[in-house]
Design an enzyme around this catalytic site. Sequence first.
Site, PDB file in Angstrom:
ATOM      1  N   ASN A   1       0.840  -1.199   0.000  1.00 53.80           N
ATOM      2  CA  ASN A   1       0.000   0.000   0.000  1.00 53.80           C
ATOM      3  C   ASN A   1       0.871   1.243   0.000  1.00 53.80           C
ATOM      4  O   ASN A   1       1.956   1.281   0.602  1.00 53.80           O
ATOM      5  CB  ASN A   1      -1.005   0.001   1.151  1.00 53.80           C
ATOM      6  CG  ASN A   1      -0.406  -0.091   2.533  1.00 53.80           C
ATOM      7  OD1 ASN A   1       0.621  -0.722   2.726  1.00 53.80           O
ATOM      8  ND2 ASN A   1      -1.046   0.534   3.499  1.00 53.80           N
ATOM      9  N   ILE A   2       0.391   2.250  -0.706  1.00 55.21           N
ATOM     10  CA  ILE A   2       1.133   3.502  -0.855  1.00 55.21           C
ATOM     11  C   ILE A   2       0.194   4.654  -0.535  1.00 55.21           C
ATOM     12  O   ILE A   2      -0.768   4.909  -1.268  1.00 55.21           O
ATOM     13  CB  ILE A   2       1.704   3.650  -2.287  1.00 55.21           C
ATOM     14  CG1 ILE A   2       2.584   2.434  -2.640  1.00 55.21           C
ATOM     15  CG2 ILE A   2       2.501   4.952  -2.400  1.00 55.21           C
ATOM     16  CD1 ILE A   2       3.085   2.417  -4.073  1.00 55.21           C
ATOM     17  N   GLU A   3       0.454   5.305   0.591  1.00 54.17           N
ATOM     18  CA  GLU A   3      -0.378   6.431   1.024  1.00 54.17           C
ATOM     19  C   GLU A   3       0.309   7.750   0.696  1.00 54.17           C
ATOM     20  O   GLU A   3       1.528   7.791   0.484  1.00 54.17           O
ATOM     21  CB  GLU A   3      -0.607   6.339   2.544  1.00 54.17           C
ATOM     22  CG  GLU A   3      -1.333   5.063   2.939  1.00 54.17           C
ATOM     23  CD  GLU A   3      -1.548   4.940   4.439  1.00 54.17           C
ATOM     24  OE1 GLU A   3      -0.941   5.732   5.202  1.00 54.17           O
ATOM     25  OE2 GLU A   3      -2.305   4.043   4.847  1.00 54.17           O
TER      26      GLU A   3
ATOM     27  N   CYS B   1     -10.332  -4.447   0.174  1.00 56.95           N
ATOM     28  CA  CYS B   1     -11.405  -3.451   0.225  1.00 56.95           C
ATOM     29  C   CYS B   1     -12.306  -3.615  -1.001  1.00 56.95           C
ATOM     30  O   CYS B   1     -12.004  -4.362  -1.939  1.00 56.95           O
ATOM     31  CB  CYS B   1     -10.819  -2.041   0.291  1.00 56.95           C
ATOM     32  SG  CYS B   1     -10.223  -1.442  -1.305  1.00 56.95           S
TER      33      CYS B   1
ATOM     34  N   GLU C   1      -3.075  -4.545  -3.165  1.00 57.88           N
ATOM     35  CA  GLU C   1      -3.597  -5.452  -4.197  1.00 57.88           C
ATOM     36  C   GLU C   1      -3.576  -4.790  -5.572  1.00 57.88           C
ATOM     37  O   GLU C   1      -3.192  -5.401  -6.575  1.00 57.88           O
ATOM     38  CB  GLU C   1      -5.035  -5.865  -3.869  1.00 57.88           C
ATOM     39  CG  GLU C   1      -5.177  -6.653  -2.586  1.00 57.88           C
ATOM     40  CD  GLU C   1      -5.462  -5.775  -1.370  1.00 57.88           C
ATOM     41  OE1 GLU C   1      -4.883  -4.671  -1.273  1.00 57.88           O
ATOM     42  OE2 GLU C   1      -6.248  -6.212  -0.521  1.00 57.88           O
TER      43      GLU C   1
ATOM     44  N   CYS D   1     -10.682  -2.921  -4.408  1.00 58.01           N
ATOM     45  CA  CYS D   1      -9.758  -3.984  -4.826  1.00 58.01           C
ATOM     46  C   CYS D   1     -10.516  -5.250  -5.211  1.00 58.01           C
ATOM     47  O   CYS D   1     -10.103  -5.968  -6.124  1.00 58.01           O
ATOM     48  CB  CYS D   1      -8.759  -4.277  -3.718  1.00 58.01           C
ATOM     49  SG  CYS D   1      -7.545  -2.954  -3.521  1.00 58.01           S
TER      50      CYS D   1
ATOM     51  N   CYS E   1      -4.095   0.746  -2.666  1.00 54.74           N
ATOM     52  CA  CYS E   1      -3.943  -0.476  -1.879  1.00 54.74           C
ATOM     53  C   CYS E   1      -2.905  -1.411  -2.509  1.00 54.74           C
ATOM     54  O   CYS E   1      -2.649  -1.368  -3.717  1.00 54.74           O
ATOM     55  CB  CYS E   1      -5.269  -1.222  -1.802  1.00 54.74           C
ATOM     56  SG  CYS E   1      -6.541  -0.383  -0.871  1.00 54.74           S
TER      57      CYS E   1
HETATM   58  N1  THU Z   1      -5.257  -1.369   2.432  1.00 53.23           N
HETATM   59  C1  THU Z   1      -4.690  -2.199   1.511  1.00 53.23           C
HETATM   60  O1  THU Z   1      -3.611  -1.911   0.979  1.00 53.23           O
HETATM   61  N2  THU Z   1      -5.331  -3.337   1.193  1.00 53.23           N
HETATM   62  C2  THU Z   1      -6.453  -3.795   1.820  1.00 53.23           C
HETATM   63  O2  THU Z   1      -6.909  -4.872   1.505  1.00 53.23           O
HETATM   64  C3  THU Z   1      -7.087  -2.977   2.865  1.00 53.23           C
HETATM   65  C4  THU Z   1      -6.543  -1.612   3.047  1.00 53.23           C
HETATM   66  C5  THU Z   1      -4.527  -0.163   2.837  1.00 53.23           C
HETATM   67  C6  THU Z   1      -5.062   1.133   2.363  1.00 53.23           C
HETATM   68  C7  THU Z   1      -4.504   2.086   3.386  1.00 53.23           C
HETATM   69  O3  THU Z   1      -3.178   2.430   3.019  1.00 53.23           O
HETATM   70  C8  THU Z   1      -4.423   1.261   4.661  1.00 53.23           C
HETATM   71  O4  THU Z   1      -4.505  -0.089   4.242  1.00 53.23           O
HETATM   72  C9  THU Z   1      -5.532   1.572   5.651  1.00 53.23           C
HETATM   73  O5  THU Z   1      -6.778   1.510   5.045  1.00 53.23           O
END
Ligand code: THU
Length: 130
Positions: free
Chosen positions: A43-45, A87, A56, A90, A54
Site C-alpha cells: 500500500n502507498i499512502e 477493500c 492489491e 480492490c 492499496c
Molecule cells: N489497504 C490495503 O492496501 N489493502 C487492503 O486490503 C485494505 C486496506 C490499505 C489502504 C490504506 O493504506 C491502509 O490499508 C488503511 O486503510
Amino acid sequence: MSEYDALVTAATQAFQNACAPISNFRVGAAVRAKSGRIFAGCNIENATLGLTCCAERVAIFKAVSEGERGFDAIAVVTDVDRLTPPCGACRQIIWEFCGDVPVLLANLRGKVEQETSGELLPRAFDASFL
Ligand code: THU
C-alpha cells in the site's frame, strides 16, 4: 507446504516496503500470473489520503503494465491477527483482472485463510454487462 507459499512469501516481502505513514496499517500483496510470474505490491499512502493505492491494486497494475494478462491467485499480508480482506475497490479490480480465483489472507505469524474472489464479490459487475 502449499502451492501458494511463494505467493505469500512475495506478499510478505512487499509488506516490508509498505508506505503507510498516515494509517500505519501496512499491507503487502502478490498476484500470480498464469505465466507463473509473481508480482508484488504494497500500500502507498500520501498526504491527500484519497490518492492512496492499496497493495492489491499496486500488484495487479504492476503485472498488467508488464504485459501480463490472466492470473490464478492473489495473496494479501498484514501484521494483524484479524486477517485483512481486500477493500471493495480492490475486490472489483481482482474480479475484473483475475476472475474467480483463490484469495489468500495471511499475516506475518503464518496464519493463512483462503477464500475466493467470487465469494468476496458476489454478483459482480464486469465487462460482460457492457
Ligand atoms: N489497504 C490495503 O492496501 N489493502 C487492503 O486490503 C485494505 C486496506 C490499505 C489502504 C490504506 O493504506 C491502509 O490499508 C488503511 O486503510
